[in-house]
Motif scaffolding. Structure first.
Motif, short mmCIF file in Angstrom:
data_model
loop_
_atom_site.label_atom_id
_atom_site.label_comp_id
_atom_site.label_asym_id
_atom_site.label_seq_id
_atom_site.Cartn_x
_atom_site.Cartn_y
_atom_site.Cartn_z
N THR A 26 0.84 -1.20 0.00
CA THR A 26 0.00 0.00 0.00
C THR A 26 0.88 1.25 0.00
OG1 THR A 26 -1.65 -1.18 1.31
CG2 THR A 26 -1.86 1.21 1.23
N TYR A 27 0.54 2.20 -0.86
CA TYR A 27 1.22 3.51 -0.87
C TYR A 27 0.20 4.61 -0.68
CZ TYR A 27 5.43 1.32 -2.66
OH TYR A 27 6.55 0.53 -2.80
N ALA A 84 6.38 7.39 -8.06
CA ALA A 84 6.63 6.58 -9.26
C ALA A 84 7.93 5.81 -9.10
CB ALA A 84 6.67 7.48 -10.49
N ARG A 85 8.94 6.46 -8.56
CA ARG A 85 10.23 5.77 -8.36
C ARG A 85 10.09 4.64 -7.34
NH1 ARG A 85 12.53 10.79 -8.65
NH2 ARG A 85 12.63 10.98 -6.39
N ARG A 86 9.40 4.94 -6.23
CA ARG A 86 9.26 3.92 -5.17
C ARG A 86 8.47 2.71 -5.65
NH1 ARG A 86 7.37 7.97 -0.45
NH2 ARG A 86 9.22 9.27 -0.47
N VAL A 87 7.37 2.97 -6.34
CA VAL A 87 6.53 1.85 -6.77
C VAL A 87 7.25 1.04 -7.85
CG1 VAL A 87 4.28 1.17 -7.72
CG2 VAL A 87 4.43 3.11 -6.16
N ALA A 88 7.97 1.73 -8.73
CA ALA A 88 8.73 1.01 -9.78
C ALA A 88 9.77 0.11 -9.14
CB ALA A 88 9.38 2.01 -10.73
N GLN A 89 10.42 0.62 -8.11
CA GLN A 89 11.43 -0.17 -7.38
C GLN A 89 10.78 -1.40 -6.73
OE1 GLN A 89 14.53 0.38 -7.46
NE2 GLN A 89 15.23 -1.09 -5.92
N TRP A 90 9.62 -1.18 -6.15
CA TRP A 90 8.90 -2.30 -5.52
C TRP A 90 8.55 -3.35 -6.58
CZ3 TRP A 90 4.09 -4.47 -6.32
CH2 TRP A 90 3.71 -5.44 -5.38
N ALA A 91 8.07 -2.90 -7.73
CA ALA A 91 7.68 -3.85 -8.79
C ALA A 91 8.88 -4.66 -9.26
CB ALA A 91 7.05 -3.09 -9.96
N ARG A 92 10.03 -3.98 -9.40
CA ARG A 92 11.24 -4.69 -9.83
C ARG A 92 11.63 -5.76 -8.82
NH1 ARG A 92 13.42 0.52 -10.61
NH2 ARG A 92 13.30 1.19 -12.76
#
Ligand code: ADP
Ligand code: S3P
Ligand code: MG
Length: 190
Positions: A147-148, A159-167
């Motif tokens: 959750t964000y 956007a950076r944090r969620v992209a990092q999480w997805a990776r």
């Protein structure tokens, strides 16, 4: 670290930022972005008009079909759902096989920024946002892996944090019949 080879899905209440943040995260990751409401609009016209003419139940039926079709597409991409998509049990079942990001915000932030006219459930009663969230919160929690909060950070930061999480996710396996899905507990990030 690698991206999951399936859709990373954004869920959450109306105007939490699923569409706008989803687009940014897709760009950051270099993968396609799909908004299932936009697919609906291309096929059936504006959602507010559709609600007036055909009713919410018919919207939900078609919405679930659109989502099922989009989630069946293989490959890494970002898919943003409409806020009420989790109401459908069949959709929640499909989400068990995907990394799911829940975006949360507050009614105050939504009333400040959102375009309410295009959201039929808020158009005549913006304060309904909080009531609708209270009804749906257990369903969001049920499907979410992380959750964000979108009212506490800029779109760029998120956007950076969620992209990092997805990776870093990359591992969640589709549930096997008869076996419990190895789902990590829902984490809350800011
Ligand atoms: N940090 C943020 N993350 C995402 N959206 C934000 C943020 N701050 C403000 N917004 C605004 O909130 C609104 C969210 O709308 P939208 O992306 O359509 O939400 P949803 O698809 O969840 O209904 C947009 O106007 C967006 O510009
Ligand atoms: O929460 C809902 O029931 C809805 C949310 C909307 O999408 P957003 O969450 O992107 O606003 C859209 O699907 C429709 O107006 C119904
Ligand atoms: Mg949206």
């Amino acid at each position: 670290m690698r991206l999951p080879d399936r859709a990373v899905v954004f869920v959450g209440p109306m105007a939490a930022g699923k569409t706008s943040l989803g687009k940014r995260v897709a760009k950051e990751l270099g993968v396609p972005f799909v908004d299932t409401d936009a697919v609906f609009v291309r096929q059936h016209g504006q959602i507010a008009e559709f609600f007036t003419t055909h009713g919410e139940a018919e919207f939900r039926r078609i919405e679930a079909e659109v989502i099922a079709a989009e989630l069946a597409v293989p490959g890494g991409r970002i898919v943003a759902l409409g806020g009420g998509a989790v109401l459908r049990e069949s959709t929640r079942e499909l989400l068990a096989g995907h990394p799911v990001v829940l975006l949360m915000t507050t009614q105050e932030a939504v009333l400040r920024t959102a375009n309410l006219a295009r959201r039929p459930l808020l158009r005549d009663d913006p304060e309904a946002w909080g009531r609708i969230l209270a009804e749906r919160k257990p369903l969001y929690d049920e499907v979410a892996d992380v959750t964000y909060r979108t009212d506490r950070a800029t779109k760029e930061q998120l956007a950076r944090r969620v992209a990092q999480w997805a990776r870093s996710f990359g591992k969640k396996s589709a549930p096997q019949p008869g076996a419990e899905a190895a789902t990590p507990p829902n984490r809350s990030e800011s």
